[in-house]
Design a protein around this motif. Structure first.
Motif, mmCIF file in Angstrom:
data_model
loop_
_atom_site.group_PDB
_atom_site.id
_atom_site.type_symbol
_atom_site.label_atom_id
_atom_site.label_comp_id
_atom_site.label_asym_id
_atom_site.label_seq_id
_atom_site.Cartn_x
_atom_site.Cartn_y
_atom_site.Cartn_z
ATOM 1 N N ALA A 8 -6.512 22.437 1.626
ATOM 2 C CA ALA A 8 -5.321 21.732 2.119
ATOM 3 C C ALA A 8 -5.550 20.232 2.281
ATOM 4 C CB ALA A 8 -4.856 22.343 3.435
ATOM 5 N N VAL A 9 -6.207 19.625 1.289
ATOM 6 C CA VAL A 9 -6.543 18.197 1.382
ATOM 7 C C VAL A 9 -5.283 17.348 1.209
ATOM 8 C CG1 VAL A 9 -7.738 16.302 0.204
ATOM 9 C CG2 VAL A 9 -8.923 18.459 0.662
ATOM 10 N N ARG A 10 -5.055 16.479 2.200
ATOM 11 C CA ARG A 10 -3.928 15.555 2.180
ATOM 12 C C ARG A 10 -4.445 14.132 2.276
ATOM 13 N NH1 ARG A 10 -1.378 15.133 6.295
ATOM 14 N NH2 ARG A 10 0.595 14.340 5.479
ATOM 15 N N LYS A 11 -3.717 13.222 1.629
ATOM 16 C CA LYS A 11 -4.016 11.802 1.751
ATOM 17 C C LYS A 11 -2.714 11.036 1.800
ATOM 18 C CE LYS A 11 -6.132 7.849 1.758
ATOM 19 N NZ LYS A 11 -6.827 7.376 2.982
ATOM 20 N N THR A 16 3.593 6.966 3.066
ATOM 21 C CA THR A 16 3.552 7.464 1.681
ATOM 22 C C THR A 16 2.438 8.484 1.510
ATOM 23 O OG1 THR A 16 4.356 5.327 0.876
ATOM 24 C CG2 THR A 16 3.351 6.809 -0.737
ATOM 25 N N THR A 17 2.801 9.710 1.209
ATOM 26 C CA THR A 17 1.810 10.766 0.980
ATOM 27 C C THR A 17 1.477 10.828 -0.506
ATOM 28 O OG1 THR A 17 2.636 12.048 2.855
ATOM 29 C CG2 THR A 17 1.302 13.227 1.227
ATOM 30 N N VAL A 18 0.185 10.747 -0.815
ATOM 31 C CA VAL A 18 -0.284 10.724 -2.202
ATOM 32 C C VAL A 18 -0.804 12.093 -2.627
ATOM 33 C CG1 VAL A 18 -1.905 9.636 -3.804
ATOM 34 C CG2 VAL A 18 -0.855 8.274 -1.992
ATOM 35 N N LEU A 19 -1.477 12.799 -1.717
ATOM 36 C CA LEU A 19 -1.972 14.152 -1.993
ATOM 37 C C LEU A 19 -1.321 15.113 -1.005
ATOM 38 C CD1 LEU A 19 -5.797 13.414 -2.458
ATOM 39 C CD2 LEU A 19 -4.069 13.665 -4.257
ATOM 40 N N HIS A 20 -0.721 16.180 -1.543
ATOM 41 C CA HIS A 20 0.084 17.087 -0.720
ATOM 42 C C HIS A 20 -0.598 18.453 -0.587
ATOM 43 C CE1 HIS A 20 3.711 14.461 -0.953
ATOM 44 N NE2 HIS A 20 3.183 14.118 -2.112
ATOM 45 N N GLY A 21 -1.694 18.534 0.155
ATOM 46 C CA GLY A 21 -2.296 19.831 0.425
ATOM 47 C C GLY A 21 -2.968 20.453 -0.785
ATOM 48 N N SER A 38 -0.225 8.806 -15.100
ATOM 49 C CA SER A 38 -0.581 7.740 -14.162
ATOM 50 C C SER A 38 0.196 7.911 -12.862
ATOM 51 C CB SER A 38 -0.264 6.382 -14.774
ATOM 52 O OG SER A 38 -1.058 6.152 -15.919
ATOM 53 N N GLY A 39 -0.517 7.737 -11.738
ATOM 54 C CA GLY A 39 0.127 7.839 -10.437
ATOM 55 C C GLY A 39 0.226 9.238 -9.881
ATOM 56 N N CYS A 40 -0.406 10.217 -10.545
ATOM 57 C CA CYS A 40 -0.290 11.602 -10.070
ATOM 58 C C CYS A 40 -1.254 11.923 -8.929
ATOM 59 C CB CYS A 40 -0.505 12.583 -11.222
ATOM 60 S SG CYS A 40 -2.206 12.660 -11.809
ATOM 61 N N GLY A 41 -2.227 11.016 -8.653
ATOM 62 C CA GLY A 41 -3.153 11.240 -7.546
ATOM 63 C C GLY A 41 -4.534 11.699 -7.957
ATOM 64 N N ALA A 50 -15.528 11.976 -3.228
ATOM 65 C CA ALA A 50 -16.724 11.130 -3.174
ATOM 66 C C ALA A 50 -16.963 10.551 -1.795
ATOM 67 C CB ALA A 50 -16.589 9.999 -4.191
ATOM 68 N N GLY A 51 -15.929 10.518 -0.949
ATOM 69 C CA GLY A 51 -16.067 9.899 0.355
ATOM 70 C C GLY A 51 -15.676 8.439 0.367
ATOM 71 N N LEU A 52 -15.100 7.968 -0.738
ATOM 72 C CA LEU A 52 -14.655 6.576 -0.817
ATOM 73 C C LEU A 52 -13.268 6.400 -0.210
ATOM 74 C CD1 LEU A 52 -15.853 5.773 -4.451
ATOM 75 C CD2 LEU A 52 -17.028 5.278 -2.299
ATOM 76 N N GLU A 53 -12.568 7.510 -0.016
ATOM 77 C CA GLU A 53 -11.280 7.514 0.676
ATOM 78 C C GLU A 53 -11.366 8.526 1.819
ATOM 79 O OE1 GLU A 53 -8.658 5.686 0.120
ATOM 80 O OE2 GLU A 53 -8.850 4.926 -1.931
ATOM 81 N N GLU A 54 -10.881 8.150 2.992
ATOM 82 C CA GLU A 54 -10.846 9.079 4.121
ATOM 83 C C GLU A 54 -9.572 9.895 4.050
ATOM 84 O OE1 GLU A 54 -11.004 9.061 9.035
ATOM 85 O OE2 GLU A 54 -11.322 7.202 7.881
ATOM 86 N N ILE A 55 -9.705 11.220 4.003
ATOM 87 C CA ILE A 55 -8.519 12.058 3.852
ATOM 88 C C ILE A 55 -7.745 12.130 5.163
ATOM 89 C CG2 ILE A 55 -9.511 13.399 1.976
ATOM 90 C CD1 ILE A 55 -10.034 15.665 3.935
ATOM 91 N N THR A 56 -6.442 12.397 5.046
ATOM 92 C CA THR A 56 -5.546 12.454 6.200
ATOM 93 C C THR A 56 -5.558 13.828 6.850
ATOM 94 O OG1 THR A 56 -4.148 10.868 5.048
ATOM 95 C CG2 THR A 56 -3.187 11.970 6.947
ATOM 96 N N GLY A 57 -5.803 14.860 6.037
ATOM 97 C CA GLY A 57 -5.824 16.217 6.564
ATOM 98 C C GLY A 57 -6.566 17.135 5.626
ATOM 99 N N GLY A 58 -6.945 18.316 6.132
ATOM 100 C CA GLY A 58 -7.669 19.279 5.318
ATOM 101 C C GLY A 58 -9.171 19.133 5.443
#
Length: 355
Positions: A8-11, A16-21, A38-41, A50-58
């Motif tokens: 359930a990874v979200r970002k 603006t939500t880029v990754l939806h679970g 392009s732009g699909c996430g 990789a840990g270069l982005e901190e996820i919002t959930g999951g």
């Protein structure tokens, strides 16, 4: 090497939500490709792993251990970027050895790892050269070698071939496939090029707007797309997608001309709008006086195969692939047959109707 589990990874970036679970399991040693427009996430998802982005959930687990909140340096991964990011003042050897030196490896171990990677990537003769003396393909191999020497749990590739010309892309793609076969490492690869995805992957993850549309082997996606998006995205040239309506059980009328074809319609009622899909190589030429008349607008002769592009009443452009060197010319009309076993049918919502 190790497996990967996303739960359930979200970002999101603000509102603006880029990754939806995102839910995904990658097996140890598997080569998985993220593909999509392009732009699909897909790059955001890779950077989150990789840990270069901190996820919002999951949650993210590597080799069974939760790494959701671990920094990138502690996840045991190696990433190869679109840009080579080589140190221009260092030799090939020094570029590949640099990370190991910073990690405190002994000189003998560093030399062993660098030379082993150089042999795998056919870089042994270039170890003393600077990056400016290498071709684009050789520079990308150095970047890959820099990842290999670290012996990571998982390799992450972010569109590594997009800066290469067409010939080098094909050659380097083959080298990557051979490398995976040799080292057996877990690899996750991002590309917008579905040909790369089809030729490299054990499994493909098709993404759209931050959601997974379908996961499967290349041939599963090619032969049994779950929806219109996957059907149109996987395959080159793309699948012919033709609007129509169900006229009776097992019958569909195409376009304004109402040419009727036999097709498994499931439990759809007469009058239901549908889209019939068929790949260019699966269309056939019907006997004269039968089939759907196609007026040829363009012919591409590629030597061993020919592509005919044409129009029919009330339908979008249709592509037909023929073996050999077609004698058909622009302006000719050819009758098309639709083999039922090769047809795909999608309902009004774009979901596949299974036989």
């Amino acid at each position: 090497m190790a497996g990967l589990k996303l739960s359930a990874v979200r970002k999101a970036y603000g509102a603006t939500t880029v990754l939806h679970g995102i839910d995904l399991d990658v097996a140890d040693g598997e080569f998985v490709v993220f593909v999509g427009p392009s732009g699909c996430g897909k790059s955001t998802l890779l950077r989150s792993i990789a840990g270069l982005e901190e996820i919002t959930g999951g949650a993210i687990a590597i080799d069974g251990a939760d790494v959701t909140h671990l920094p990138a340096s502690e996840r045991g991964l190696a990433m190869v970027f679109q840009s080579y990011a080589l140190y221009p003042h260092m030799s090939v050897y020094a570029n590949m050895a640099f990370a190991l030196e910073n990690m405190g490896f002994k000189r003998d171990e560093i030399d062993k790892r660098v030379r082993r990677a150089a042999e795998m990537l056919r870089l042994t003769d270039y170890l003393e050269r600077k990056p400016r003396a290498l071709s684009g393909g050789q520079r990308q191999r150095v970047a890959i070698g820099r990842a290999i020497v670290r012996d990571p749990k998982i390799f992450l590739f972010d569109e590594p071939l997009s800066n290469l010309d067409a010939e080098l892309r094909v050659a380097t793609r083959k080298e990557l496939a051979a490398l995976h076969g040799e080292i057996g490492g877990t690899m996750i690869y991002v590309t917008h090029d579905q040909v790369e995805a089809m030729t490299l992957a054990d499994r493909i993850v098709v993404l759209r707007a931050g959601r997974i549309e379908q996961i499967g082997t290349p041939l599963e996606l090619y032969n049994r797309p779950d929806n219109l998006f996957v059907a149109g995205f996987i395959g080159s040239p793309r699948m012919n997608l033709l609007p129509g309506r169900v006229t009776a059980a097992g019958k569909v009328a195409l376009g304004e001309g109402g040419h009727e074809i036999a097709c498994a319609t499931g439990d759809l009622a007469a009058g239901a709008p549908v889209t019939a899909g068929i790949r260019p190589e699966h269309l056939e030429l019907a006997p004269e006086g039968q089939g759907l008349p196609l007026t040829i607008e363009l012919v591409e002769r590629l030597g061993g195969e020919s592509y005919l592009y044409g129009s029919a009443a009330g339908l979008p452009q249709i592509t037909l692939k023929l073996d050999g060197q077609s004698e058909h010319e622009r302006g000719h009309s050819v009758p098309l047959a639709f083999p039922q076993q090769k047809l795909h049918l999608f309902d009004e919502a774009g979901q596949a109707i299974r036989p």
